[in-house]
Motif scaffolding. Structure first.
Motif, mmCIF file in Angstrom:
data_model
loop_
_atom_site.group_PDB
_atom_site.id
_atom_site.type_symbol
_atom_site.label_atom_id
_atom_site.label_comp_id
_atom_site.label_asym_id
_atom_site.label_seq_id
_atom_site.Cartn_x
_atom_site.Cartn_y
_atom_site.Cartn_z
ATOM 1 N N ILE A 1 -1.206 4.560 -5.241
ATOM 2 C CA ILE A 1 -0.069 3.963 -4.532
ATOM 3 C C ILE A 1 0.179 2.535 -5.047
ATOM 4 N N GLN A 2 -0.893 1.784 -5.146
ATOM 5 C CA GLN A 2 -0.746 0.393 -5.586
ATOM 6 C C GLN A 2 -0.303 0.315 -7.032
ATOM 7 N N GLN A 3 -0.810 1.221 -7.830
ATOM 8 C CA GLN A 3 -0.359 1.268 -9.222
ATOM 9 C C GLN A 3 1.141 1.552 -9.287
ATOM 10 N N ARG A 4 1.574 2.462 -8.412
ATOM 11 C CA ARG A 4 2.998 2.821 -8.410
ATOM 12 C C ARG A 4 3.847 1.663 -7.896
ATOM 13 N N TRP A 5 3.326 0.926 -6.948
ATOM 14 C CA TRP A 5 4.058 -0.243 -6.435
ATOM 15 C C TRP A 5 4.273 -1.242 -7.551
#
Lengths: 504, 262
Positions: free
Chosen positions: A86-90
């Motif tokens: 999720i954080q990578q995608r953010w």
């Protein structure tokens, strides 16, 4: 001396970049794939072989917000969704990916877009907003008279007190925040071969049925078991998470269900234990074991086991080769961890739908008492229980004191059970909960905080854990249970248990 | 809306038109007290103390057992017969015995005694963890019943804990009702609920609120309707009056009878 360091301390909590499967990418899904995680590699099998995804309803953005099923069921996260991903995608999308859609990817739709604070529960805990009508509705859409009232005690997201989205809105709605579940190994999750009876052994209430066939279902899907079948779940998810505006077509639903039923996932390679699928190894491990395993089997016994390990890793020789000896040492730790899971007794107490089903309070048992389904560690039927993951006093939350600036993250509700029904046998008439779980569907006091157990497979790829994402890693998960049931695991037992879980 | 009683109703039946209660037979032990857990090297055993004597109630097994262990945090109603069996876990063995947790909390009921070598339960049918592959009291499945018309009415009996409505252990009976009613194409189901009273060893009577009789009947009817028999005619009623307790198996008065009519 503590034998067998944990794998996470070896590799660190990293996850490879560029693992995001974007809706509509049209990438083919291979028959077998590996995805790195902090403990090694996850293995995914697709029994349909190399699989085209272009135009496929699971992979295409069939709704209005750009999401697809794959958005929250990412192969790299064992068909779930880790906060690392999720954080990578953010970062990669500057917060503009459809994952962060206002409807449920924000803490509440009224909050500003692209503000990490507005998406904090998704970014930090991996939580999707689940919004449910209050009072609950029966399958016919009729309001159920609940046995309790709900008061919002704390509303850090602003959603439950919001005039448009909250409990006082024109369409009263309660928002809770839950982890997406794993869309793999579903032949186990949907099996109704053991313990599925017309009336639940937990409370004698009628068990859910497939609305099309009338057949009983095992009520093991979703945190609150509100959807009986993969079909109804797909429709519900499309309408809410994907904002399709209408149910997917029969062809699309068939495509989604067929795909979900052909995917198997489990840890395949381990930084400490090596190849988990090598011949002669523990029969429980690896994705092929999941593919070949038998469904609907109660494994809380010494004939079938929940996770059959055999004796391959029980006592291994040392050759003098440092690398091989370290691997053997680790494998023995994994085996010991299995034995902790399976044989280490402790007092299970005050857990609704465990202690009140004829077993007594407390009961001296093991992890596998509740996590008894062969190969997955779910329940075989009606798997909702209250282990305290969302109910106070056990639910994890930031402490409040004069020396911290941290604020509580989760909503908190006070649920007051009426006098017309028996009080909850373990918590009485007033219960504080971050997520009342099954009770939001049944309206029953005894169901407050009862959450359907999740499977353990692929667990290394999909941190954080528990339905509210409060355990950031496997050690925190173990520590939660250690606190909850006063198990008093030794440090070695915790290490072994973590090592075991990370191989699943 | 159901009415529930949250406190134990202790009454003598003189005022209620029922004769003054004599104490139960000498062999009976009917009392309300805290349950006690005694750990052992295998499964824990459950005890309770009454008038300075310790009584053995049963051991932990699994969901197949007739004995459902009580709850710490609650007192327990014990209705048992003193047996001549040797003591178990230090307690005089009550056999048969029926226990029922009391709804109200009692934080003083919190005793877990440690295991001692002198207390063992070698007869335990399953260990405290995984089983050996069978439930503790696994029954062989009944042979498939061949039903031939004309069908007979059939009765099913549910017994309740004190002051309680439906519980998980009733599920198999309700399943049998559903099965029979479906197979014979039943036309009607009648449910009669009863409230109960127990004559305690001290001569007092512990009675349920009589309103629970109809609650039990109505609840069963609603569950059966929503569980697949919604097309049938239902009649739910309370039994007339409350049986006079005599201190011997008074728990049988806390019941509901389901009658499936062809």
């Amino acid at each position: 001396m503590l034998l067998g360091c944990t794998a996470s301390s070896v590799l660190g909590q990293t996850q490879a970049e560029d693992q995001w499967w974007a809706p509509g990418s049209g990438l083919p899904m291979p028959a077998a794939a590996r995805y790195p995680n902090p403990y090694g590699e996850l293995g995914i099998l697709n029994t349909a072989g190399d699989y085209p995804t272009e135009g496929h309803a699971f992979f295409e953005p069939i709704g209005s917000n750009g999401r697809a099923c794959v958005t929250c069921h990412q192969p790299a996260s064992a068909m779930g969704l880790s906060t690392a991903l999720i954080q990578q995608r953010w970062r990669a999308s500057n917060g503009n990916d459809p994952l962060f859609a206002a409807i449920d990817g924000r803490n509440c739709p009224h909050l500003p877009a692209n503000d990490p604070e507005a998406h904090s529960l998704l970014l930090e805990r991996g939580l999707i907003r689940i919004f449910l009508p209050w009072p609950p509705r029966d399958p016919g859409g009729n309001a159920i008279e609940p046995e309790f009232t709900i008061e919002v005690v704390r509303d850090p997201t602003g959603c439950n007190t919001h005039p448009e989205y909250g409990l006082e809105s024109t369409e009263p709605t309660i928002s809770v925040y839950r982890r997406p579940r794993m869309a793999a190994n579903l032949k186990y999750v949907t099996a109704a071969d053991f313990g599925v009876t017309p009336f639940s052994i937990k409370d004698s209430r009628p068990a859910s049925r497939d609305p099309e066939t009338g057949r009983l279902v095992n009520m093991n899907m979703l945190a609150d078991a509100r959807e009986p079948t993969l079909r109804t779940q797909a429709i519900s998810a499309a309408l809410t998470h994907l904002e399709t505006g209408g149910a997917p077509s029969d062809a699309q639903l068939a495509e989604i269900i067929d795909f979900e039923m052909q995917i198997y996932a489990a840890q395949a390679q381990h930084v400490g234990a090596g190849n988990l699928e090598e011949p002669g190894g523990p029969p429980a491990l690896g994705p092929h074991a999941m593919l070949e395993g038998e469904t609907g089997v109660l494994g809380n016994n010494t004939t079938r086991y929940v996770f059959p390990m055999g004796d391959a890793w029980t006592s291994l020789e040392r050759s003098g080769d440092a690398e091989a000896d370290a691997q053997n040492e680790f494998r023995e730790s994994v085996q010991r961890g299995h034995d902790v899971f399976f044989f280490r007794t402790f007092w299970i107490s005050d857990s609704m739908h465990i202690n009140n089903i004829g077993l007594g309070n407390p009961i001296k048992r093991t992890c596998s008492t509740c996590h008894g389904m062969h190969m997955t560690g779910m329940d075989t039927a009606n798997g909702f229980v209250d282990v305290g993951s969302t109910n106070l006093p056990w639910a994890t939350e930031n402490e409040q004191n004069p020396w911290t600036e941290k604020k509580p993250e989760m909503p908190l509700f006070r649920l007051s059970c009426d006098n017309a029904h028996a009080p909850h046998p373990f918590f009485g008439r007033v219960i504080y909960s971050q997520d009342p779980g099954r009770a939001l569907i049944t309206g029953r006091c005894n169901d407050i905080g009862s959450i359907v157990m999740q499977q353990f497979r692929g667990i290394a790829s999909r941190a954080p854990y528990l339905t509210n994402g409060s355990a950031k890693n496997l050690r925190e998960l173990i520590d939660f249970y250690d606190r909850r049931y006063n198990i008093r695991y030794s440090e070695q037992e915790k290490i072994d248990l973590e090592n075991f879980l990370s191989t699943l | 809306m159901m009415k529930r009683i949250s406190a134990i109703a202790i009454a003598t039946f003189a005022a209620g038109g029922i004769a003054n209660a004599e104490p139960p037979p000498e062999s009976q032990r009917n009392f309300v007290s805290c349950p006690i857990v005694r750990d052992t090297a295998t499964v824990p055993c459950w005890l309770s103390e009454y008038e300075g004597e310790l009584y053995y109630l049963g051991i932990q097994t699994d969901v197949s057992a007739d004995f459902d262990p009580p709850f710490l945090g609650h007192r327990v109603l014990v209705e048992g017969t003193v047996s001549d069996r040797p003591r178990i876990c230090g307690g005089i063995v009550l056999d048969p015995v029926v226990i029922a947790p009391i709804l109200d909390f009692d934080a003083s009921c919190n005793t877990i005694l440690p295991a001692e070598d002198r207390y063992t339960v070698p007869f335990a049918p399953r260990p405290p963890g995984p089983s050996g592959g069978r439930l503790a009291f696994q029954r062989d499945p009944a042979p498939e019943e061949v039903l031939v018309p004309p069908y007979e009415p059939r009765e099913y009996l549910l017994h309740y804990d004190f002051d309680m409505l439906i519980m998980g252990r009733h599920a198999p009976i309700l399943g049998d009702v559903l099965d029979y009613a479906t197979k014979i194409g039943a036309s009607r189901i009648e449910v009669v609920g009863s409230s109960g009273a127990t004559l305690l060893s001290d001569g007092s009577v512990m009675a349920e609120d009589t309103s629970i009789a109809l609650e039990r009947a109505n609840e069963i009817a609603e569950i059966l309707k929503s569980g697949g028999l919604g097309e049938l005619a239902f009649a739910a009623a309370a039994a007339t009056g409350q049986e006079e307790p005599d201190g011997v198996e008074d728990w049988r008065s806390r019941r509901a009878v389901i009658r499936v009519m062809p």
